[in-house]
Design an enzyme around this catalytic site. Structure first.
Site, PDB file in Angstrom:
ATOM      1  N   ASP A 189     -14.276  17.796   3.863  1.00  0.00           N
ATOM      2  CA  ASP A 189     -13.015  18.097   3.890  1.00  0.00           C
ATOM      3  C   ASP A 189     -12.721  17.535   2.368  1.00  0.00           C
ATOM      4  OD1 ASP A 189     -13.213  15.208   4.566  1.00  0.00           O
ATOM      5  OD2 ASP A 189     -11.843  15.477   6.244  1.00  0.00           O
ATOM      6  N   GLU A 218     -19.460  16.791   7.467  1.00  0.00           N
ATOM      7  CA  GLU A 218     -17.842  16.452   7.674  1.00  0.00           C
ATOM      8  C   GLU A 218     -17.091  16.744   6.873  1.00  0.00           C
ATOM      9  OE1 GLU A 218     -17.767  12.468   8.970  1.00  0.00           O
ATOM     10  OE2 GLU A 218     -19.407  12.268  10.285  1.00  0.00           O
ATOM     11  N   GLU A 267     -23.927   5.942   8.975  1.00  0.00           N
ATOM     12  CA  GLU A 267     -23.410   4.920   8.034  1.00  0.00           C
ATOM     13  C   GLU A 267     -24.000   3.577   7.670  1.00  0.00           C
ATOM     14  OE1 GLU A 267     -19.271   5.240   9.041  1.00  0.00           O
ATOM     15  OE2 GLU A 267     -19.122   7.367   8.535  1.00  0.00           O
ATOM     16  N   HIS A 310     -17.064  14.138   2.550  1.00  0.00           N
ATOM     17  CA  HIS A 310     -15.703  13.960   2.361  1.00  0.00           C
ATOM     18  C   HIS A 310     -15.230  13.521   0.989  1.00  0.00           C
ATOM     19  CE1 HIS A 310     -15.094  13.155   6.984  1.00  0.00           C
ATOM     20  NE2 HIS A 310     -16.172  12.390   6.855  1.00  0.00           N
ATOM     21  N   ASN A 318     -27.063  10.225   8.791  1.00  0.00           N
ATOM     22  CA  ASN A 318     -25.829  10.595   8.324  1.00  0.00           C
ATOM     23  C   ASN A 318     -24.795   9.656   7.627  1.00  0.00           C
ATOM     24  OD1 ASN A 318     -23.986  13.177   8.615  1.00  0.00           O
ATOM     25  ND2 ASN A 318     -22.503  11.677   9.825  1.00  0.00           N
TER      26      ASN A 318
HETATM   27  O1  G3I Z   1      -7.645   7.831  21.869  1.00  0.00           O
HETATM   28  C1  G3I Z   1      -6.653   6.795  21.342  1.00  0.00           C
HETATM   29  C2  G3I Z   1      -5.136   6.910  21.790  1.00  0.00           C
HETATM   30  O2  G3I Z   1      -5.146   6.793  23.463  1.00  0.00           O
HETATM   31  C3  G3I Z   1      -4.308   5.966  21.247  1.00  0.00           C
HETATM   32  O3  G3I Z   1      -3.166   5.932  21.801  1.00  0.00           O
HETATM   33  C4  G3I Z   1      -4.475   5.802  19.783  1.00  0.00           C
HETATM   34  C5  G3I Z   1      -3.706   4.868  18.997  1.00  0.00           C
HETATM   35  O4  G3I Z   1      -4.139   4.371  17.921  1.00  0.00           O
HETATM   36  O5  G3I Z   1      -5.927   5.785  19.321  1.00  0.00           O
HETATM   37  C6  G3I Z   1      -6.847   6.934  19.936  1.00  0.00           C
HETATM   38  O6  G3I Z   1      -8.146   6.700  19.417  1.00  0.00           O
HETATM   39  C7  G3I Z   1      -8.008   6.875  18.082  1.00  0.00           C
HETATM   40  C8  G3I Z   1      -9.446   8.144  18.160  1.00  0.00           C
HETATM   41  O7  G3I Z   1      -9.704   8.415  16.774  1.00  0.00           O
HETATM   42  C9  G3I Z   1      -8.894   9.551  19.074  1.00  0.00           C
HETATM   43  O8  G3I Z   1      -7.848  10.020  18.020  1.00  0.00           O
HETATM   44  C10 G3I Z   1      -8.612   5.899  17.398  1.00  0.00           C
HETATM   45  O9  G3I Z   1      -7.673   4.825  17.223  1.00  0.00           O
HETATM   46  C11 G3I Z   1      -9.399   6.330  15.959  1.00  0.00           C
HETATM   47  O10 G3I Z   1      -9.776   5.133  15.385  1.00  0.00           O
HETATM   48  C12 G3I Z   1     -10.271   7.374  16.090  1.00  0.00           C
HETATM   49  O11 G3I Z   1     -10.502   7.834  14.584  1.00  0.00           O
HETATM   50  C13 G3I Z   1     -11.860   8.444  14.636  1.00  0.00           C
HETATM   51  C14 G3I Z   1     -12.698   7.749  13.588  1.00  0.00           C
HETATM   52  O12 G3I Z   1     -13.664   8.553  13.338  1.00  0.00           O
HETATM   53  C15 G3I Z   1     -12.993   6.207  14.033  1.00  0.00           C
HETATM   54  O13 G3I Z   1     -13.890   5.616  13.250  1.00  0.00           O
HETATM   55  C16 G3I Z   1     -11.364   9.813  13.963  1.00  0.00           C
HETATM   56  O14 G3I Z   1     -10.754  10.722  15.287  1.00  0.00           O
HETATM   57  C17 G3I Z   1     -12.763  10.458  13.836  1.00  0.00           C
HETATM   58  O15 G3I Z   1     -12.484  11.756  13.343  1.00  0.00           O
HETATM   59  C18 G3I Z   1     -13.500   9.506  12.740  1.00  0.00           C
HETATM   60  O16 G3I Z   1     -14.627  10.409  12.490  1.00  0.00           O
HETATM   61  C19 G3I Z   1     -15.296   9.431  11.437  1.00  0.00           C
HETATM   62  C20 G3I Z   1     -16.994  10.019  11.827  1.00  0.00           C
HETATM   63  O17 G3I Z   1     -17.300   9.783  13.210  1.00  0.00           O
HETATM   64  C21 G3I Z   1     -17.925   9.456  10.918  1.00  0.00           C
HETATM   65  N1  G3I Z   1     -17.658   9.830   9.600  1.00  0.00           N
HETATM   66  C22 G3I Z   1     -16.198   9.494   9.170  1.00  0.00           C
HETATM   67  C23 G3I Z   1     -15.161  10.301   9.881  1.00  0.00           C
HETATM   68  C24 G3I Z   1     -13.867  10.046   9.633  1.00  0.00           C
HETATM   69  O18 G3I Z   1     -13.362   8.570   9.596  1.00  0.00           O
END
Ligand code: G3I
Length: 300
Positions: A235, A233, A127, A204, A167
């Protein structure tokens, strides 16, 4: 083929999914993953903040847990991701210029050494472009416009056996400025011998946006530069069966489109709230989109 992976393998492709470490205790998830998929991506566990929480202190426990589960079931693993503006180690926020550049190089070397020879591909850079087709501003971009090629050259040296991918999202529409920006970078890298093997199109499809009719043109245009392409990715809002059919068909029509990954398996795994964008519902049942994807894979 009666499963996604068997159908994809008919044409030498893979069908992948993404999972978090928490899914390792989710038997419903694991049953579908094991049955239907032959490639796995960690949603967060191989990102820079996860793998190097403190300077020089690497932590591969979560990434390895996913890796081991997948490989023990005959799957391959895509590495995601090494250099990105988001989810950076906290100490990177205190760095800039040459010090940040060095930290990026050290990070790539540290993580890729650990996984050397084990992965199918790495999303080396994620990105890095803005919607208008120019470079996205970030602390990494501020270290100099060559940061992306430095990342790829570092990666090739660290693990010559793994495919190196760029990516990004919103690069599916061929006429979109961001697509053209990424395309021009890949073309330039190929012309100058910067090592790059693949482009990941996140795919996406959000907010009611439909599959662009020129998606296949985008895939074949990137491929014509001499790189593999993959849908990394996928969806789709409300899992439109026709849009899933279309994105699968586009990949099948391009010989260098090597596989498709969905970002989760069931709607309950998705980052997209209540959009129900995946191939399986919250009760683990395949949806209409599943059948459309399976048929498109089998038609090849
Ligand atoms: O693990 C913590 C947890 O302890 C806490 O209570 C909670 C509260 O917000 O947050 C949790 O962490 C989160 C983590 O995912 C695990 O679930 C983060 O806040 C959250 O920001 C994070 O989001 C991820 C996101 O990337 C961050 O940029 C998504 O799971 C993940 O699916 C997403 O994946 C991205 C790809 O890497 C790149 N392309 C887009 C895609 C979708 O956004």
């Amino acid at each position: 083929g009666t499963t996604l992976k068997a159908a994809a393998e008919r044409s030498g492709r893979y069908f992948g999914a993404a999972m978090g470490r928490d899914r390792l205790s989710d038997t419903g998830f694991l049953a579908i993953a094991n049955r239907e998929f032959d490639m796995m991506t960690a949603v967060n566990e191989m990102k820079p903040d996860a793998t190097q929480p403190n300077r020089g202190q690497f932590d591969f426990r979560a990434g390895d847990a996913i890796y081991n589960w997948a490989v023990q079931r005959g799957m391959r693993v895509r590495g995601h991701t090494l250099a990105w503006h988001a989810q950076q180690p906290r100490f990177w926020a205190t760095l800039s210029g040459g010090a940040l550049r060095t930290a990026m190089i050290d990070h790539i070397n540290g993580v890729m050494t650990h996984y050397r020879g084990k992965l199918a591909a790495w999303d080396v850079v994620n990105e890095a472009f803005a919607e208008n087709g120019s470079r996205r501003s970030s602390n990494l971009q501020s270290t100099g416009n060559d940061w992306i090629e430095v990342a790829f050259r570092t990666a090739r040296n660290a693990d010559p056996s793994v495919k190196l991918c760029y990516n990004d999202y919103n690069i599916e529409n061929w006429t979109y400025a961001k697509t053209q920006g990424v395309y021009n970078m890949i073309r330039d890298f190929k012309a100058r011998g910067v090592p790059i093997d693949c482009v990941g199109l996140q795919t996406h499809f959000t907010g009611g946006s439909s599959l662009p009719g020129n998606f296949q043109t985008t895939l074949s245009s990137f491929a014509a530069l001499g790189v593999d392409v993959a849908l990394t990715e996928a969806d789709v809002t409300n899992a439109s069966a026709s849009q899933y059919q279309g994105l699968t068909q586009a990949c099948m029509n391009v010989p260098r489109c090597i596989g498709i990954t969905t970002w989760g398996i069931r709607d309950s795994d998705s980052w997209r709230g209540n959009e129900n964008p995946l191939l399986f519902d919250r009760n683990s049942n395949p949806k209409a989109a599943y059948t459309s994807v399976l048929n498109a894979l089998n038609a090849a």
